[in-house]
Design a protein around this motif. Structure first.
Motif, mmCIF file in Angstrom:
data_model
loop_
_atom_site.group_PDB
_atom_site.id
_atom_site.type_symbol
_atom_site.label_atom_id
_atom_site.label_comp_id
_atom_site.label_asym_id
_atom_site.label_seq_id
_atom_site.Cartn_x
_atom_site.Cartn_y
_atom_site.Cartn_z
ATOM 1 N N ASN A 59 0.846 -1.190 0.000
ATOM 2 C CA ASN A 59 0.000 0.000 0.000
ATOM 3 C C ASN A 59 0.890 1.252 0.000
ATOM 4 O OD1 ASN A 59 -2.061 1.952 1.920
ATOM 5 N ND2 ASN A 59 -2.957 0.850 0.202
ATOM 6 N N ASP A 120 -3.377 8.895 2.323
ATOM 7 C CA ASP A 120 -3.166 7.850 3.331
ATOM 8 C C ASP A 120 -2.825 6.549 2.614
ATOM 9 O OD1 ASP A 120 -3.494 5.682 5.025
ATOM 10 O OD2 ASP A 120 -5.626 6.066 5.420
ATOM 11 N N ALA A 121 -1.534 6.249 2.566
ATOM 12 C CA ALA A 121 -1.074 4.990 1.956
ATOM 13 C C ALA A 121 -0.271 4.216 2.998
ATOM 14 C CB ALA A 121 -0.233 5.287 0.714
ATOM 15 N N VAL A 122 -0.801 4.181 4.230
ATOM 16 C CA VAL A 122 -0.056 3.508 5.307
ATOM 17 C C VAL A 122 -0.312 2.003 5.254
ATOM 18 C CG1 VAL A 122 0.401 3.423 7.783
ATOM 19 C CG2 VAL A 122 -0.126 5.621 6.689
ATOM 20 N N PHE A 123 -1.590 1.604 5.360
ATOM 21 C CA PHE A 123 -1.924 0.187 5.255
ATOM 22 C C PHE A 123 -3.094 0.015 4.294
ATOM 23 C CE2 PHE A 123 -0.759 0.601 9.900
ATOM 24 C CZ PHE A 123 0.549 0.160 9.738
ATOM 25 N N LEU A 156 -5.761 5.504 0.012
ATOM 26 C CA LEU A 156 -5.358 4.636 -1.089
ATOM 27 C C LEU A 156 -5.807 3.202 -0.796
ATOM 28 C CD1 LEU A 156 -1.980 4.941 -2.960
ATOM 29 C CD2 LEU A 156 -3.343 2.856 -2.902
ATOM 30 N N VAL A 158 -7.852 1.459 0.784
ATOM 31 C CA VAL A 158 -8.819 1.530 1.893
ATOM 32 C C VAL A 158 -8.272 2.550 2.886
ATOM 33 C CG1 VAL A 158 -9.400 -0.928 1.647
ATOM 34 C CG2 VAL A 158 -7.725 -0.240 3.346
ATOM 35 N N PRO A 159 -9.125 3.196 3.667
ATOM 36 C CA PRO A 159 -8.566 4.015 4.741
ATOM 37 C C PRO A 159 -7.815 3.072 5.705
ATOM 38 C CG PRO A 159 -10.897 4.534 4.383
ATOM 39 C CD PRO A 159 -10.593 3.275 3.615
ATOM 40 N N SER A 160 -6.585 3.417 6.050
ATOM 41 C CA SER A 160 -5.774 2.521 6.890
ATOM 42 C C SER A 160 -6.513 2.243 8.198
ATOM 43 C CB SER A 160 -4.428 3.170 7.203
ATOM 44 O OG SER A 160 -3.778 3.474 5.990
HETATM 45 K K LIG Z 1 -4.501 3.190 2.961
#
Ligand SMILES: [K+]
Ligand SMILES: NC(=O)C1=CN([C@@H]2O[C@H](COP(=O)(O)OP(=O)(O)OC[C@H]3O[C@@H](n4cnc5c(N)ncnc54)[C@H](OP(=O)(O)O)[C@@H]3O)[C@@H](O)[C@H]2O)[C@@H](O)CC1
Length: 536
Positions: A59, A120-123, A156, A158-160
């Motif tokens: 992600n 938001d591309a954390v998870f 990105l 899904v919302p993390s």
């Molecule tokens: K995300």
């Protein structure tokens, strides 16, 4: 339609794509570039500063590819990494990656304030059910800036912290204004409470094979479906041939509702819309809707008016391909009498003797196509064995959870806790199409299919939007679109019209008339040739 997928199905589709010769880098490139395109489009093609919160897995990799694509288009890219200090694993060339500005944790607030968009591309789908404290802190910082400055947040995939299967949301998750989902739609995004975190949902194709459509899986209503369902109009046709809609509703204190329904029916393409309303409503409605014709009904207070009203409609019913019954009818006793007579369909069989004073009435089944909304649903909930009595009709019921709770004789809380099951149960029990207006509106059919609206828009929580939806569905049925498809197309168009209207009037300012104003543009984008795209 496309099945709403569980994570295991998405992983299987990814494996199938890899087995078919795609590489992981190909998929990530397609994903990141697709996300960048959605951001550019939302930003109106202007370049600014993007802050990407990038996690350690794919992600985060998608997020960095998106940053690289934006950078090539003139954007400045700030990157905050969680368990990530470089763009390792992401297919980006070194020269591009060198220009990324990496942000220290203590500089995050300042970076967020300077950003035009935050990603938001954390998870993604590999996230767990809790968020690490560093991520929660970073999200709190970003959420404060989002509130302070209305900076858009894009999630990105899904919302993390959102569970892509169940829709559960981890403590500290960051609400987004838009979620760009990669490849296949994740079922959890369409469920509560996740739907409060996604914002507008966009799905981008990266070439993953979709699982076969199954009747058991909820299916997403897509743009391609609606294009295929819309009626095609020939050059040598005329208004009666393209679809005639009769809207039955209105009471002295409710003339806005039938007016909205009729306007929506006309705007969705019905060739002729007639409003059957109490006589006194005609003047105020006619000034606003010159295109509509009228069937004046006797005023409700007079005794026996209900039966007379029904008779007048029965005399005309064959001239219409579809009806919408309910908007603004009210719940007075003449309404009950009226609907009893309308749906039991007692027709005058013969006039016998001088002056036809003896009239034999014969009960016939109600066979028309009709959308039942609002007070028609409240009336229906008071009837026994109506599903059997109305089995020859093709109905679309459009309840909100309160109306459905009365129809199913259950609690509203139960419906809200599991709206999809409630809609399915209703469609099966009633043998009719049921549109449940809650969260992502769903269209449930007696054959067990469940079609899910692509958007759940808080802006639609406004009086009259249900009347507009009923009019769109009725208008499409009048044009020969089968009831299930008409319902799904109406739901889809309502969401698109709302998104267009929100660009002009915003979330809080949107009223039902704005939907009608935006509807032609939403419909044109699906129906008419798109010359405007050339060179764009
Ligand atoms: K995300
Ligand atoms: N599948 C597809 O078809 C395609 C997928 N694509 C993209 O890939 C995404 C899925 O990527 P993914 O599998 O690498 O998982 P992702 O969500 O990045 O997270 C895993 C990492 O995060 C970590 N981690 C997670 N939670 C944590 C926590 N609470 N606290 C701490 N750490 C935590 C976890 O750590 P670990 O458990 O390994 O220690 C691991 O390092 C998907 O959403 C989409 O964006 C597209 O590119 C192409 C097609």
């Amino acid at each position: 339609m496309i099945n709403l997928c569980r994570v295991e199905e998405i992983r299987a589709a990814e494996r199938a794509a890899l087995a078919a010769g795609h590489t992981e880098a190909d998929l990530m490139r397609a994903a990141g570039r697709g996300v960048a395109r959605e951001i550019e489009r939302a930003a109106g093609g202007r370049a600014g500063t993007v802050l990407v919160l990038a996690g350690p897995g794919n992600n985060g990799g998608d997020g960095l590819v998106a940053a690289a694509a934006l950078q090539e288009r003139g954007w400045r890219c700030l990157i905050w990494g969680y368990r990530r200090t470089d763009s390792g694993g992401a297919p980006i060339d070194a020269a591009t990656a060198d220009q990324f500005v990496w942000i220290e944790p203590r500089a995050l607030a300042e970076a967020a304030r300077g950003a035009d968009v935050i990603v938001d591309a954390v998870f993604g789908i590999g996230g767990k059910d809790t968020l690490p404290p560093e991520v929660v802190d970073a999200f709190a910082t970003v959420a404060a800036v989002r509130r302070e400055r209305s900076t858009p947040v894009v999630a990105l995939d899904v919302p993390s912290g959102v569970d892509a299967d169940s829709g559960a949301v981890a403590e500290g998750a960051l609400a987004a204004d838009m979620t760009v989902t990669v490849g296949l739609p994740k079922i959890g995004l369409y469920r509560a409470p996740a739907l409060r975190y996604t914002g507008i949902l966009r799905l981008i194709d990266i070439g993953l094979p979709a699982p076969d459509i199954s009747r058991e899986a909820p299916q997403l209503i897509t743009e391609q479906d609606v294009r295929a369902w819309l009626p095609r109009r020939h050059a040598d046709t005329h208004k009666r041939e393209v679809g005639t809609l009769l809207v039955v509703g209105g009471a002295p204190t409710y003339y806005g509702a039938p007016r909205l329904t009729a306007a929506a029916g006309a705007r969705v393409g019905a060739g002729l819309v007639t409003l059957a309303v109490p006589r006194s409503l005609i003047a105020p409605i006619a000034t606003a809707l010159p295109e509509v014709t009228f069937l004046p009904l006797p005023e409700g207070e007079i005794g026996g008016a209900g039966a007379r009203m029904a008779r007048m409609i029965h005399e005309q019913i064959d001239r219409y391909q579809a009806l919408v019954v309910g908007p603004g009818l009210g719940q007075d006793s003449p309404v009950d009498e009226f609907l009893n007579a309308l749906f039991r369909v007692r027709t005058v069989a013969a006039g016998i003797g001088f002056g036809a004073s003896t009239v034999a009435e014969e009960a016939q089944e109600f066979r028309a196509q009709a959308v039942l909304d609002a007070d028609a649903l409240n009336w229906l909930a008071k009837q026994s064995e109506w599903p059997d009595r109305l089995r020859s009709a093709q109905l679309v019921l459009t309840p909100h959870p309160g109306e459905l709770s009365r129809l199913l004789d259950t609690e509203v809380d139960e419906i809200v806790a599991d709206p999809w099951s409630a809609a399915r149960e209703a469609a099966e029990r009633f043998g009719q199409v049921v549109v449940l207006k809650h969260g992502h509106t769903v269209v449930a059919s007696p054959d067990g299919t469940l079609l899910v609206a692509p958007q759940a828009l808080p802006a639609l929580a406004s009086a009259g939007t249900g009347d507009v939806l009923a009019g769109m569905i009725g208008g499409l049925m009048a044009q020969g679109v089968p009831s299930r498809e008409a319902a799904a197309a109406g739901v889809y168009l309502g969401g698109e019209a709302a998104i267009l209207a929100m660009e002009r009037v915003g979330t809080l300012g949107l009223v039902a008339s704005d939907l009608i104003d935006a509807l032609p543009r939403a419909l044109a984008a699906l129906y008419d040739a798109r010359w405007g795209r050339i060179g764009g």
